[in-house]
Design an enzyme around this catalytic site. Structure first.
Site, short mmCIF file in Angstrom:
data_model
loop_
_atom_site.label_atom_id
_atom_site.label_comp_id
_atom_site.label_asym_id
_atom_site.label_seq_id
_atom_site.Cartn_x
_atom_site.Cartn_y
_atom_site.Cartn_z
N ASP A 139 33.64 14.64 -10.02
CA ASP A 139 33.08 14.97 -11.52
C ASP A 139 34.16 14.01 -12.30
OD1 ASP A 139 31.54 15.87 -13.47
OD2 ASP A 139 33.09 17.61 -13.92
N HIS B 7 32.64 13.31 -25.80
CA HIS B 7 33.11 14.79 -25.21
C HIS B 7 34.66 14.66 -25.05
CE1 HIS B 7 33.51 18.38 -22.73
NE2 HIS B 7 33.76 17.42 -21.72
N GLN C 172 40.41 27.32 -17.07
CA GLN C 172 40.99 25.84 -16.96
C GLN C 172 42.01 25.63 -17.84
OE1 GLN C 172 37.48 23.88 -18.60
NE2 GLN C 172 38.67 21.78 -18.19
N TYR D 280 45.42 24.13 -15.68
CA TYR D 280 45.20 22.78 -15.06
C TYR D 280 46.44 21.82 -15.27
CZ TYR D 280 45.70 20.51 -19.89
OH TYR D 280 46.39 20.11 -21.14
N LYS E 79 36.64 25.49 -12.94
CA LYS E 79 35.48 24.49 -12.95
C LYS E 79 34.78 24.80 -11.57
CE LYS E 79 35.23 21.49 -15.14
NZ LYS E 79 34.71 21.29 -16.63
#
Ligand code: CA
Length: 426
Positions: free
Chosen positions: A135, A142, A249, A253, A262
């Site tokens: 990904d 974003h 997340q 992370y 995710k």
């Protein structure tokens, strides 16, 4: 070899409408179960599904070097391995067979009965066996919006972002086709002001409006793919909803990146639209804002004008479109992503899936996830029949659609539609 399948003037003898995502110029590839419980590779024109396994057995692909069982498979991986020349020959042949001027199949009722299906007679499957899923994080808008929300305006983009297509290795086992519902995940999270983490249902389940490209066997172990060759190894694209649990997340992370927040689900549209079919819709990517390394420099138009939208449909209610974006907004294009992915010699295989990252546009109505659309809950998104959403509620269905349109020809992706169920209970 010319892509004769893209001829915009071609008409088909299959019944279609002008608004279909699947005119004869599309010819996508997918895998479906037939009414007789047979799994096959197929294509689609209008609302008619076409069994390519049966077409091949009946001799319609004569002259194209294909193994006898190439379409009698539960995934497209082997066909994709055959390479771009074969994909093009097969698409061109399908266009001929279904051209209104071409009578062989059209006038053979017995053959039509064997190869043609209504959509209600088939069940779409995952189109490829995904070996590896990567990904990316290729939308500047974003990345900057998430950066602002997590770190503030000053440090919105991390120092590496403008130098490389940032990505991570995801999980292929939880990629499912449109229509399969997804459970709200549970996990650890750390609530602001608390002293210890808690375990429980995620409170902030989000979609990510992405597209994913599917590769063929691209390179040997140790061998980078030059950027000018990268597109030769891309079979096509699907719509991709990369479900995300923002609270899980955020707590997990550091320092190794995305994990359980995710990898509980990603959902894909079941028809792969080929890069060949998208050829007429090429447009330029945004101009690089800094000098890029030679292995990431490209010439020509490397992205596509694909209109995207996301809708939320609460249970027993109507759907509300909450975002309209476009694939062309992505700062890093697919050729750059694949060149970067293999720049260290990492091999890419047939059926690998590469997500773009959430595709946000420049305006607040074009953001690619609820975290941005509701600005982390500060600005709830209003729904048509009343009520609002900060994130996705239980029993909401999230529907993503995408299409290109130019000179009267519309090439679409259909949709990826997924219902979010409550937390799993035995
Ligand atoms: Ca993602």
């Amino acid at each position: 070899m010319p892509i004769t399948a893209n001829n915009p003037d071609r008409k088909t003898w299959i019944k279609t409408t002008t608004t279909t995502d699947f005119p004869i110029q599309n010819i996508p590839f997918g895998v479906f179960l037939t009414r007789d419980d047979i799994i096959t590779i197929g294509t689609r024109i209008g609302n008619t599904a076409i069994d390519l396994g049966a077409l091949h057995q009946l001799g319609y692909f004569e002259g194209i070097p294909l193994t006898d069982d190439i379409f009698l498979q539960d995934s497209l991986n082997d066909f994709i391995s055959d390479g771009k020349k074969t994909w093009r020959l097969v698409r061109n042949r399908i266009a001929e067979i279904f051209d209104v001027e071409h009578k062989t199949l059209q006038n053979n009722e017995a053959h039509c009965k064997i190869v043609l299906f209504g959509l209600d007679e088939i069940e779409m499957q995952l189109p490829v066996t995904v070996g590896d899923y990567t990904d990316f994080f290729s939308s500047k808008e974003h990345a900057a919006n998430l950066g602002k929300l997590y770190r503030g305006e000053e440090k919105a983009l991390l120092p590496n972002w403008l130098h490389m297509p940032v990505g991570y290795h995801g999980r292929s086992s939880s990629i499912v086709p449109s229509g399969i519902p997804v459970h709200r995940p549970q996990g650890q999270k750390f609530i602001n002001g608390a002293t210890t983490p808690i375990f429980g249902p995620s409170r902030v389940v989000d979609f990510e409006l992405e597209m994913a490209f599917i590769t063929t066997d691209a390179n040997h172990f140790g061998e980078p793919i030059p950027i000018e060759e990268a597109e030769d190894y891309i079979f096509g694209l699907v719509l991709f909803n990369d479900w995300s649990a923002r609270d899980i997340q955020q707590w997990e992370y550091a320092p190794l990146g995305p994990f359980l927040g995710k990898n509980f689900a990603s959902t894909v549209s079941p028809w792969i639209v080929t890069l060949d079919a998208l050829e007429p819709y090429r447009v330029a990517s945004p101009k690089p804002e800094t000098q890029q390394f030679p292995y990431l420099q490209y010439e020509g138009d490397k992205t596509f004008d694909i209109h995207l939208e996301v809708a939320i449909e609460p249970e027993n209610s109507v759907s509300t479109v909450v975002s309209k974006s476009n694939f062309k907004y992505l700062y890093w294009n697919m050729a750059q992503q694949l060149a970067h992915h293999t720049s260290n010699g990492c091999p890419v295989n047939s059926g690998d899936m590469m997500g773009s990252g959430a595709i946000s546009g420049p305006t607040p109505d074009s953001y690619g996830c609820m975290m941005e659309l509701s600005w982390n809950g500060e600005k709830p998104v209003q729904l048509k029949e009343g009520g609002s959403r900060k994130f996705i509620d239980d029993n909401d269905t999230v529907i993503m659609k995408g299409y290109c349109k130019k000179n009267g020809v519309r090439i679409g992706f259909g949709e990826v539609s997924t219902k979010l169920l409550p937390v799993f209970k035995k």
